[in-house]
Design a protein around this motif. Sequence first.
Motif, PDB file in Angstrom:
ATOM      1  N   UNK A 173      -5.945  14.720   0.585  1.00 16.87           N
ATOM      2  CA  UNK A 173      -5.360  13.519  -0.024  1.00 16.87           C
ATOM      3  C   UNK A 173      -3.836  13.584  -0.040  1.00 16.87           C
ATOM      4  N   UNK A 174      -3.290  14.793  -0.143  1.00 20.02           N
ATOM      5  CA  UNK A 174      -1.833  14.933  -0.032  1.00 20.02           C
ATOM      6  C   UNK A 174      -1.387  14.384   1.321  1.00 20.02           C
ATOM      7  N   UNK A 175      -2.077  14.778   2.363  1.00 19.44           N
ATOM      8  CA  UNK A 175      -1.688  14.308   3.699  1.00 19.44           C
ATOM      9  C   UNK A 175      -2.022  12.836   3.888  1.00 19.44           C
ATOM     10  N   UNK A 176      -3.047  12.386   3.216  1.00 19.78           N
ATOM     11  CA  UNK A 176      -3.382  10.965   3.266  1.00 19.78           C
ATOM     12  C   UNK A 176      -2.217  10.140   2.716  1.00 19.78           C
ATOM     13  N   UNK A 177      -1.640  10.624   1.619  1.00 19.60           N
ATOM     14  CA  UNK A 177      -0.506   9.925   1.020  1.00 19.60           C
ATOM     15  C   UNK A 177       0.712  10.005   1.937  1.00 19.60           C
ATOM     16  N   UNK A 178       0.974  11.206   2.482  1.00 16.25           N
ATOM     17  CA  UNK A 178       2.154  11.381   3.326  1.00 16.25           C
ATOM     18  C   UNK A 178       2.084  10.533   4.593  1.00 16.25           C
ATOM     19  N   UNK A 231       8.159   6.410   6.764  1.00 14.77           N
ATOM     20  CA  UNK A 231       9.442   5.882   6.326  1.00 14.77           C
ATOM     21  C   UNK A 231      10.618   6.679   6.907  1.00 14.77           C
ATOM     22  N   UNK A 291       0.347   7.733   5.183  1.00 12.87           N
ATOM     23  CA  UNK A 291       0.014   6.325   5.046  1.00 12.87           C
ATOM     24  C   UNK A 291       0.982   5.500   5.918  1.00 12.87           C
ATOM     25  N   UNK A 292       0.466   4.666   6.814  1.00 13.36           N
ATOM     26  CA  UNK A 292       1.337   4.079   7.842  1.00 13.36           C
ATOM     27  C   UNK A 292       2.401   3.104   7.344  1.00 13.36           C
ATOM     28  N   UNK A 293       2.091   2.212   6.409  1.00 14.54           N
ATOM     29  CA  UNK A 293       3.145   1.253   6.094  1.00 14.54           C
ATOM     30  C   UNK A 293       4.041   1.716   4.953  1.00 14.54           C
ATOM     31  N   UNK A 294       3.547   2.588   4.089  1.00 13.86           N
ATOM     32  CA  UNK A 294       4.344   2.984   2.926  1.00 13.86           C
ATOM     33  C   UNK A 294       4.520   4.486   2.771  1.00 13.86           C
ATOM     34  N   UNK A 295       3.901   5.250   3.658  1.00 12.29           N
ATOM     35  CA  UNK A 295       3.965   6.697   3.513  1.00 12.29           C
ATOM     36  C   UNK A 295       5.353   7.238   3.805  1.00 12.29           C
ATOM     37  N   UNK A 296       5.643   8.403   3.237  1.00  8.28           N
ATOM     38  CA  UNK A 296       7.002   8.930   3.346  1.00  8.28           C
ATOM     39  C   UNK A 296       7.342   9.348   4.774  1.00  8.28           C
ATOM     40  N   UNK A 297       6.366   9.885   5.500  1.00  3.73           N
ATOM     41  CA  UNK A 297       6.659  10.336   6.863  1.00  3.73           C
ATOM     42  C   UNK A 297       6.949   9.143   7.768  1.00  3.73           C
TER      43      UNK A 297
END
Lengths: 493, 298, 278
Positions: free
Chosen positions: B121-126, B136, B128-134
Amino acid sequence: MRTTRTHRFAALAAVGLIAAACSGGDDITDSGDKPATSSTTPGDTLAPTTTVALDLLPDCPTDALETATGTVEIEFWHGMGSVLADELQKLADAYNDSQSKVHVTLSGESYEITIDNYLQASQDSRPDLVQMPEYMVQSMVDTESTVPVGKCIDSSGFDTSEFLPTALTAYSTQGVQWAMPFNVSNPVLYYSKKAFIAAGLDPNDPPESLEELRAYSQQLVDSGAAQYGIALDSGFDSGGGWYVEQWFAQAQEYYADGDNGRTNRATQVLYNNQTGVDLLTYVQTMINDGLAISVGDNASGTDDLLKIADESAPAAMAIHTSAALGGALELLKSGVFKQLGADDLGIGRMPGPDGNPGALIGGASLWPVNSGDPVKVAATWDFISYLVSAENQSEWAATTGYVPVRTDALTVEPYKTILDTDSRFSVAYDQLKASPDALTSAGPVVGPLRQIRAVLATAVAKIFGGDDVKTALDEAATQANNLIADYNTSNGG
Amino acid sequence: MKRKLRDLPPALLMLVPSLGLLTVWVIYPLIKAIDYGHKKCDISSRNCRDVGWDRYFSVFQSTQFQDSLIVSLKFTLMTVPIGLVLGIGLAVLADKHLKGIGIFRTIFSSTVATSVAVASLVWFVLLQPSRGILADMLSDWFPVLKNPGLLNDSGTALPAVALSSIWASLGFTFIIIMAGLQSVPRDLYESAFVDGAGSFRRFTNVTLPMLTPSILFVSVVLTTRALQSYGEIDLLTQGGPQATKATTNIPYLIYGNNSVIHNDIGTKSAAAVLLFLLCLAFAALQFRGFGKRVHYGN
Amino acid sequence: MATDAVRGARKVGRYSLLVFVAVVVLFPIYAVLLQALKSGPDAFDHPRSLLPVDLTLDTIRAAWTEGDLGHLLMNSLFVSSVVTVGVIVTSLLAAYAFAFLNFPLKGATFALFLATMLVPAEVTVVINQRTADSLGWMNSYQGLIVPSLASTFGVFLVRQVFLQIPKELREAASLDGVGHMRFLYEVAAPLSRPTLGALGLFTFLGTWNAYLWPSQVINDDEHRTIQIGLNSLKTPNDISKFNLLTGGLVVAALPIFIMLVVFQRQLVRGLTAGAVKG
């Protein structure tokens, strides 16, 4: 000595694996004995060959509750999460507090886990009431584990005249009303009014036909108001499966034979016909022309909606379940997205072939379980009739974005005020109300519909990626028909 | 003989808890699964009929099983060697007497505290295509992060899941290899030093051979994890992108929500038994392959 | 021999490398933690700020209530603790039998034990769910706990330690009339305390982190564990709760991170036991 043998075995196994991996294979659903495929001509309307003998189905002695001594405990498994679960709990609490004859306990999981647990459980450990999504109708009928709601309606004299006919039809086959519609949703068009204005489009006149959808998208892209016209997904509960069923309903075509499996048990899917090919060719062209963007499988369930709020490469529209409307507005109100506020979100009916209105019932229904105890069955029915009362449907629809299953819920608070103040909440209801009460609009009832959607979703994803439309649909249809044949053999078809 | 019989009653009493539990929860279900593998059942999995043992072959040869077998093998080939090399690298880096090295060791082992669910889930958050930090931060250089997103692209989905898995296992690998390194006797290094061996030669000639037991253990554990990985697939991609089923490995073919065999306990059991055989074959191969080279002495 | 300057430069190089790698390893955790500690709009800045400013506990607090995380944590804690104690007891007993007693078919029984280690959970879960159902253990703590109470790994580990206890000790004790249970309790178990600590920690972590089985055997809010509970924060039907997942992740991971720091030695021992003695 022994280790050498292990070694040899392992090496052999590895070689075997690699060799086998190179040889082509059949479909996994072919494995096992093969039932003869039916020779029914697609689209034929036949008289029901497998009429259900109503007498043989379990009875619903709704007056048994009066004989009960003490409080009857019933258990309800549902598939609602988050705020939806909270709201359902609130309704149940109010029910428990309002009377002392019945006490209901709720257990919530995702639909998928609820289904698995229900199917795996023995009849004794099943609950008294279970909520099942629309794609489970045939499977639930085949478990022979429930009391048909129609019998409860008859024996209690429950008045269904205010119910949306399509909502009831969705959960009936072969003349039997199996389940009670409870939470009804359908896909609607979400769009950014800001982008529409920037493109010179009327923000209160969303596209209704597929041709309009294309023209709008073209204008949005050409004007630079958005990077893409619409975000599409290929998830099996959305763009990859459910929406295709919607489009078939709007085109007033059957999706499966046996009149969508509602007159006879379905033996094959029909989505690889000309209607299906035309629809998906349309979608593919939209993507190829840069007017639509695929967000893929939409594993998070919100990728398509978030694309509307994307800052660098937004899409102006997305098709999404109406059930998400309440949450979406709340999110926008919180100000997370600086460039898009709650008032900037527009809702239109789902664009479809020829602009025909109409939508299939999505969401889920309530199935009373045949526990063998008349008192429990009667208590379960009491709770069901409570949940679908006009007052509670109004309350439920107001907080969730689901569509009420009955018309008189619109005249009751709190839903009444919401409709008066925010017309976006009525779109899903209106398009449902506009659906013709025909079997094409009732959606397919097929045993393995869940797997069939998954199979179609794979084909749709391939088509998004540029594969030949007809070939992809034919492949999916063959696989789906295998699944149906296999299912029917194992489940007394 | 007499002793054996005298010890039998207490031995039985002491073995009963473990033996009973293992019989009910491991041995019985295994046998039962083997049996289900040649059956076809109805939707509630109650009424079953026999469809023959050759069902195992047809399941094995089916397109879906072959495809997921390849995904499983690819995933194993991505996670195990890279995970091992990174783990060894970190351990060598941290195996020095420097001030504050303890902090770095704690940091390097920190991912051992993440469960499959948390790490995924950590990587799921990172990701995330439209809002994820990576997306961005890096989408200017790697547009795939945004369109369609690393997990949504057929080419990158499996490597992305592998990345999450490698990261999650890094702490474990580091701890084991680190412990292995510290058990290498210092005098071995010293004699190598006297012999004039350079640091690279010292690593290949002294360190690596002494590490083989640890490396064997780590590679067996990582391989088992890779072949049995279900949680990360379920949470990150659900076997998708569906167009290519790029991350539908064998466990996901068996247990995935959208699998075509989802409600078919017979086919599921057959596939599960085949997975068991695959794990056995891998374990045997690894023990044989390493067996001769494992250096146990010290 | 290197001069001081060269040695200093090398040290700087090594530290820079260490710091760089540490940053890379920690980045995912840091990014998620930061996102959890920022308020809605700030969490999704564009371009994203990585500075820890304007922090708030709102998201974590919301996740705590929304996900009922306190209850989930208590469930995980309870189940993991009981399983840990249970595994230690069953492992001690079985290991004692294998290490100190002689009985017919001992070798075969031990081989059978070891063989069960090779059976992946993926194979047994379907049938075990049936078994749990027929015992009436679906949605119960028994269902979560009992199937995990025996550990082949534990038996193996403790047996290794017991084998190092001199046989003479046991023989002398039995001449003094000390029974098996008393010897186990008073001599063998205390002697293997470090290993038992490691086994306990290892078991606790494994149970805490379990995913597949708890997701199959539990279907209600009352008994759900934290790992499964997190999933409900991942795709809430309500997208307004989009960021709650990060808060949930922090809450789920924190207890284990603390445990790791406190019990680092035992953990290393537990993890390496298999590698070194295997």
